[in-house]
Design an enzyme around this catalytic site. Structure first.
Site, PDB file in Angstrom:
ATOM      1  N   THR A 131      39.200  48.951  44.947  1.00  0.00           N
ATOM      2  CA  THR A 131      40.640  49.009  45.221  1.00  0.00           C
ATOM      3  C   THR A 131      41.245  47.608  45.344  1.00  0.00           C
ATOM      4  O   THR A 131      40.555  46.663  45.740  1.00  0.00           O
ATOM      5  CB  THR A 131      40.868  49.775  46.544  1.00  0.00           C
ATOM      6  OG1 THR A 131      42.208  49.575  46.982  1.00  0.00           O
ATOM      7  CG2 THR A 131      39.960  49.280  47.666  1.00  0.00           C
ATOM      8  N   ASP A 132      42.541  47.506  45.073  1.00  0.00           N
ATOM      9  CA  ASP A 132      43.233  46.223  45.275  1.00  0.00           C
ATOM     10  C   ASP A 132      43.414  45.901  46.763  1.00  0.00           C
ATOM     11  O   ASP A 132      43.769  44.779  47.118  1.00  0.00           O
ATOM     12  CB  ASP A 132      44.597  46.228  44.559  1.00  0.00           C
ATOM     13  CG  ASP A 132      45.567  47.293  45.075  1.00  0.00           C
ATOM     14  OD1 ASP A 132      45.157  48.148  45.893  1.00  0.00           O
ATOM     15  OD2 ASP A 132      46.737  47.278  44.652  1.00  0.00           O
ATOM     16  N   GLU A 133      43.154  46.895  47.638  1.00  0.00           N
ATOM     17  CA  GLU A 133      43.391  46.668  49.073  1.00  0.00           C
ATOM     18  C   GLU A 133      42.424  45.638  49.653  1.00  0.00           C
ATOM     19  O   GLU A 133      42.655  45.096  50.734  1.00  0.00           O
ATOM     20  CB  GLU A 133      43.326  47.998  49.842  1.00  0.00           C
ATOM     21  CG  GLU A 133      44.349  48.978  49.286  1.00  0.00           C
ATOM     22  CD  GLU A 133      44.505  50.270  50.067  1.00  0.00           C
ATOM     23  OE1 GLU A 133      44.220  50.294  51.270  1.00  0.00           O
ATOM     24  OE2 GLU A 133      44.943  51.260  49.448  1.00  0.00           O
ATOM     25  N   TYR A 156      39.119  50.917  55.996  1.00  0.00           N
ATOM     26  CA  TYR A 156      38.863  51.346  54.609  1.00  0.00           C
ATOM     27  C   TYR A 156      38.694  50.138  53.693  1.00  0.00           C
ATOM     28  O   TYR A 156      37.691  50.008  52.988  1.00  0.00           O
ATOM     29  CB  TYR A 156      40.002  52.248  54.107  1.00  0.00           C
ATOM     30  CG  TYR A 156      40.006  52.418  52.597  1.00  0.00           C
ATOM     31  CD1 TYR A 156      38.972  53.090  51.943  1.00  0.00           C
ATOM     32  CD2 TYR A 156      41.042  51.890  51.810  1.00  0.00           C
ATOM     33  CE1 TYR A 156      38.965  53.235  50.556  1.00  0.00           C
ATOM     34  CE2 TYR A 156      41.038  52.020  50.425  1.00  0.00           C
ATOM     35  CZ  TYR A 156      39.993  52.697  49.798  1.00  0.00           C
ATOM     36  OH  TYR A 156      39.986  52.825  48.429  1.00  0.00           O
ATOM     37  N   LYS A 160      35.395  48.694  51.573  1.00  0.00           N
ATOM     38  CA  LYS A 160      35.356  48.520  50.108  1.00  0.00           C
ATOM     39  C   LYS A 160      35.090  47.049  49.757  1.00  0.00           C
ATOM     40  O   LYS A 160      34.383  46.753  48.801  1.00  0.00           O
ATOM     41  CB  LYS A 160      36.668  48.997  49.466  1.00  0.00           C
ATOM     42  CG  LYS A 160      36.929  50.485  49.546  1.00  0.00           C
ATOM     43  CD  LYS A 160      35.946  51.353  48.789  1.00  0.00           C
ATOM     44  CE  LYS A 160      36.038  51.242  47.293  1.00  0.00           C
ATOM     45  NZ  LYS A 160      35.167  52.246  46.600  1.00  0.00           N
TER      46      LYS A 160
HETATM   47  P1  NAD Z   1      38.633  60.983  46.841  1.00  0.00           P
HETATM   48  O1  NAD Z   1      38.616  60.877  48.323  1.00  0.00           O
HETATM   49  O2  NAD Z   1      39.592  61.917  46.185  1.00  0.00           O
HETATM   50  O3  NAD Z   1      37.174  61.391  46.310  1.00  0.00           O
HETATM   51  C1  NAD Z   1      36.007  60.848  46.831  1.00  0.00           C
HETATM   52  C2  NAD Z   1      34.843  61.739  46.372  1.00  0.00           C
HETATM   53  O4  NAD Z   1      33.631  61.170  46.902  1.00  0.00           O
HETATM   54  C3  NAD Z   1      34.920  63.165  46.893  1.00  0.00           C
HETATM   55  O5  NAD Z   1      34.638  64.074  45.856  1.00  0.00           O
HETATM   56  C4  NAD Z   1      33.838  63.224  47.973  1.00  0.00           C
HETATM   57  O6  NAD Z   1      33.257  64.517  48.129  1.00  0.00           O
HETATM   58  C5  NAD Z   1      32.842  62.215  47.435  1.00  0.00           C
HETATM   59  N1  NAD Z   1      32.001  61.655  48.513  1.00  0.00           N
HETATM   60  C6  NAD Z   1      32.423  61.159  49.702  1.00  0.00           C
HETATM   61  N2  NAD Z   1      31.375  60.787  50.459  1.00  0.00           N
HETATM   62  C7  NAD Z   1      30.263  61.026  49.705  1.00  0.00           C
HETATM   63  C8  NAD Z   1      28.870  60.846  49.947  1.00  0.00           C
HETATM   64  N3  NAD Z   1      28.433  60.344  51.108  1.00  0.00           N
HETATM   65  N4  NAD Z   1      28.001  61.199  48.983  1.00  0.00           N
HETATM   66  C9  NAD Z   1      28.449  61.716  47.796  1.00  0.00           C
HETATM   67  N5  NAD Z   1      29.752  61.936  47.531  1.00  0.00           N
HETATM   68  C10 NAD Z   1      30.647  61.590  48.478  1.00  0.00           C
HETATM   69  O7  NAD Z   1      38.819  59.493  46.323  1.00  0.00           O
HETATM   70  P2  NAD Z   1      39.599  58.947  45.051  1.00  0.00           P
HETATM   71  O8  NAD Z   1      41.006  58.722  45.411  1.00  0.00           O
HETATM   72  O9  NAD Z   1      39.264  59.777  43.878  1.00  0.00           O
HETATM   73  O10 NAD Z   1      38.903  57.518  44.909  1.00  0.00           O
HETATM   74  C11 NAD Z   1      37.700  57.360  44.169  1.00  0.00           C
HETATM   75  C12 NAD Z   1      37.262  55.917  44.232  1.00  0.00           C
HETATM   76  O11 NAD Z   1      38.272  55.077  43.691  1.00  0.00           O
HETATM   77  C13 NAD Z   1      37.001  55.413  45.652  1.00  0.00           C
HETATM   78  O12 NAD Z   1      35.873  54.584  45.617  1.00  0.00           O
HETATM   79  C14 NAD Z   1      38.249  54.623  45.991  1.00  0.00           C
HETATM   80  O13 NAD Z   1      37.944  53.581  46.896  1.00  0.00           O
HETATM   81  C15 NAD Z   1      38.641  54.087  44.629  1.00  0.00           C
HETATM   82  N6  NAD Z   1      40.095  53.830  44.452  1.00  0.00           N
HETATM   83  C16 NAD Z   1      41.008  54.796  44.756  1.00  0.00           C
HETATM   84  C17 NAD Z   1      42.366  54.550  44.538  1.00  0.00           C
HETATM   85  C18 NAD Z   1      43.421  55.601  44.817  1.00  0.00           C
HETATM   86  O14 NAD Z   1      44.615  55.318  44.703  1.00  0.00           O
HETATM   87  N7  NAD Z   1      43.051  56.837  45.163  1.00  0.00           N
HETATM   88  C19 NAD Z   1      42.779  53.311  44.026  1.00  0.00           C
HETATM   89  C20 NAD Z   1      41.801  52.352  43.721  1.00  0.00           C
HETATM   90  C21 NAD Z   1      40.463  52.632  43.935  1.00  0.00           C
HETATM   91  P1  TYD Z   2      48.623  56.169  50.895  1.00  0.00           P
HETATM   92  O1  TYD Z   2      48.943  57.190  49.851  1.00  0.00           O
HETATM   93  O2  TYD Z   2      47.863  56.603  52.100  1.00  0.00           O
HETATM   94  O3  TYD Z   2      47.877  54.983  50.144  1.00  0.00           O
HETATM   95  P2  TYD Z   2      47.456  53.499  50.699  1.00  0.00           P
HETATM   96  O4  TYD Z   2      47.662  53.435  52.143  1.00  0.00           O
HETATM   97  O5  TYD Z   2      46.015  53.450  50.319  1.00  0.00           O
HETATM   98  O6  TYD Z   2      48.317  52.552  49.936  1.00  0.00           O
HETATM   99  O7  TYD Z   2      49.987  55.526  51.395  1.00  0.00           O
HETATM  100  C1  TYD Z   2      50.865  54.887  50.495  1.00  0.00           C
HETATM  101  C2  TYD Z   2      51.984  54.287  51.307  1.00  0.00           C
HETATM  102  O8  TYD Z   2      52.750  55.352  51.899  1.00  0.00           O
HETATM  103  C3  TYD Z   2      51.514  53.423  52.459  1.00  0.00           C
HETATM  104  O9  TYD Z   2      52.416  52.310  52.596  1.00  0.00           O
HETATM  105  C4  TYD Z   2      51.628  54.320  53.678  1.00  0.00           C
HETATM  106  C5  TYD Z   2      52.800  55.227  53.336  1.00  0.00           C
HETATM  107  N1  TYD Z   2      52.747  56.590  53.882  1.00  0.00           N
HETATM  108  C6  TYD Z   2      53.842  57.118  54.591  1.00  0.00           C
HETATM  109  O10 TYD Z   2      54.872  56.433  54.768  1.00  0.00           O
HETATM  110  N2  TYD Z   2      53.766  58.392  55.059  1.00  0.00           N
HETATM  111  C7  TYD Z   2      52.662  59.168  54.897  1.00  0.00           C
HETATM  112  O11 TYD Z   2      52.641  60.338  55.387  1.00  0.00           O
HETATM  113  C8  TYD Z   2      51.553  58.629  54.163  1.00  0.00           C
HETATM  114  C9  TYD Z   2      50.312  59.433  53.945  1.00  0.00           C
HETATM  115  C10 TYD Z   2      51.644  57.342  53.670  1.00  0.00           C
END
Ligand code: NAD
Ligand code: TYD
Length: 351
Positions: A131-133, A156, A160
């Site tokens: 993630t970019d975070e 989080y 990461k």
């Molecule tokens: P998500 O929470 O939707 O999915 C995570 C998956 O991992 C789930 O299916 C869960 O069951 C599985 N999992 C969790 N713990 C596990 C374990 N101990 N063993 C096996 N499986 C396990 O997450 P996502 O949003 O699809 O993100 C996927 C990846 O991409 C993550 O690594 C996240 O850090 C990264 N990422 C997400 C975003 C975003 O915007 N969602 C952006 C950049 C990077």
């Molecule tokens: P989120 O989808 O949780 O992603 P991230 O925190 O990983 O960027 O949140 C996106 C933005 O929205 C973040 O600035 C927090 C804000 N947010 C709210 O204002 N209300 C909410 O209920 C949630 C879940 C997020």
């Protein structure tokens, strides 16, 4: 025939990646390893569950005996590692599972890949999807580039960042072939409705309060999930071993502007009087340590590997809202049970 392990393939991004890989590469065997936490759901993969080049394995990456056995049995050519705890608010409430899965689980996978590939590393790749975070929080100006110093500020993002460092350390120390990408906020179908966009869509639909943290002036750079998984495909096949690539949408929005946009589109789709959903907006206590702004400079990926986002944000939001309005059963299934407890605890209101 290549055998690729995708971890976290039943989650939001993972399920889109599994679908792309299974459909695009019939000569690859795709093994999806997922422990099915609250965020993992095999319904996300109904359309490809019977594909001949796809298999699901239920298992937990924090269990090193299980992970070692799996790698011994299967001889993977590549790993695309997405399994993680992924929600910042949950990491603030209880960090330990983030440490276990995101850090310890990643190290178990690295150890197993190292052992499995010790005699032959040519053609192998351990890809960590991150993630970019990890880069921290920007002011109103500037962008994250690949060599921006790490400055994670939530449990989080710290977990990461830690796993990114370990993946790089295994490359430098043991010559493990790795690649990493750091992506901005994703949106699209199958996203668990704890994240901003699906949570707001679900609440607007149900005419529930729309909880905006603080003043709603935090900025995120949104990317359609299908464009993210296309980038992962490009990086896996053409990225340079040992390198990092940033992925982003060039699509910055303040949270409040984005929630306004969702309200207005949904008023129209649901035939509600114009402006009525905006009345549901409720400003709530800010997230602890809330990062102000994320913004990605993805030129290395765009110029070097020829990727670019395919979808404009208005089209992407339109498709996403339609998907959530049509897939009511999915939404009901994932928001029943433990989601109700999470919601009450997080927002201090009854669902
Ligand atoms: P998500 O929470 O939707 O999915 C995570 C998956 O991992 C789930 O299916 C869960 O069951 C599985 N999992 C969790 N713990 C596990 C374990 N101990 N063993 C096996 N499986 C396990 O997450 P996502 O949003 O699809 O993100 C996927 C990846 O991409 C993550 O690594 C996240 O850090 C990264 N990422 C997400 C975003 C975003 O915007 N969602 C952006 C950049 C990077
Ligand atoms: P989120 O989808 O949780 O992603 P991230 O925190 O990983 O960027 O949140 C996106 C933005 O929205 C973040 O600035 C927090 C804000 N947010 C709210 O204002 N209300 C909410 O209920 C949630 C879940 C997020």
């Amino acid at each position: 025939m290549k055998k690729i392990l995708i971890t976290g393939g039943a989650g939001f991004i993972g399920s889109h990646l599994v679908r792309l890989m299974v459909n695009k590469y019939p000569n690859y065997e795709i093994v999806n390893l997922d422990t099915l936490t609250y965020a993992g759901n095999l319904e996300n993969l109904k359309d490809i569950e019977n594909a001949s080049n796809y298999r699901f394995v239920k298992g937990d990456i924090t269990n090193h005996c299980f992970v070692d056995e799996l790698f011994k049995k299967e001889s993977f050519d590549g790993v695309m590692h997405l399994a993680a705890e992924s929600h910042v608010d949950r990491s603030i409430a209880s960090p330990m599972q983030f440490i276990m899965t995101n850090i310890i689980g990643t190290v178990h996978l690295l150890n197993a890949a190292r052992e499995s590939w010790k005699d032959k590393i040519e053609g192998k790749c351990f890809y960590h999807i991150s993630t970019d975070e990890v880069y921290g929080s920007l002011g109103n100006e500037g962008y994250f580039v690949e060599d921006t110093s790490y400055d994670p500020r939530s449990p989080y993002s710290a977990s990461k960042a830690s796993s990114d460092h370990l993946v790089r350390a295994y490359h430098h120390t043991y010559n493990l072939p790795i690649v990493i990408s750091n992506c901005s906020n994703n949106y699209g179908s199958f996203q668990f409705p704890e994240k901003l966009i699906p949570l707001m869509i679900n609440n607007i639909k149900q005419e529930k309060p729309l909880p905006v943290y603080g003043k709603g002036d935090n900025v995120r750079d949104w990317l359609w999930v299908e464009d993210h998984v296309k980038a992962i495909d490009v990086i896996y096949h053409n990225g340079k071993i040992g390198e990092t690539y940033n992925i982003g949408g060039d699509n910055e929005w303040t949270n409040l502007d984005l929630v306004h946009a969702l309200c207005d589109i949904m008023d129209e789709k649901l035939n509600k009087p114009s402006g009525s959903s905006r009345n549901l907006i409720t400003f709530v206590e800010d997230r602890k340590g809330h990062d102000h702004r994320y913004a990605i400079d993805a030129r290395k990926l765009k110029l070097g590997l020829g990727w670019k986002p395919s979808l404009q944000f208005d089209e992407g939001l339109d498709k996403t809202i339609d998907w959530y309005l049509q897939n009511t059963e999915w939404l009901e299934n994932v928001t029943s049970g433990a989601y109700q407890d999470y919601y009450k605890e997080q927002y201090k209101v009854n669902v």
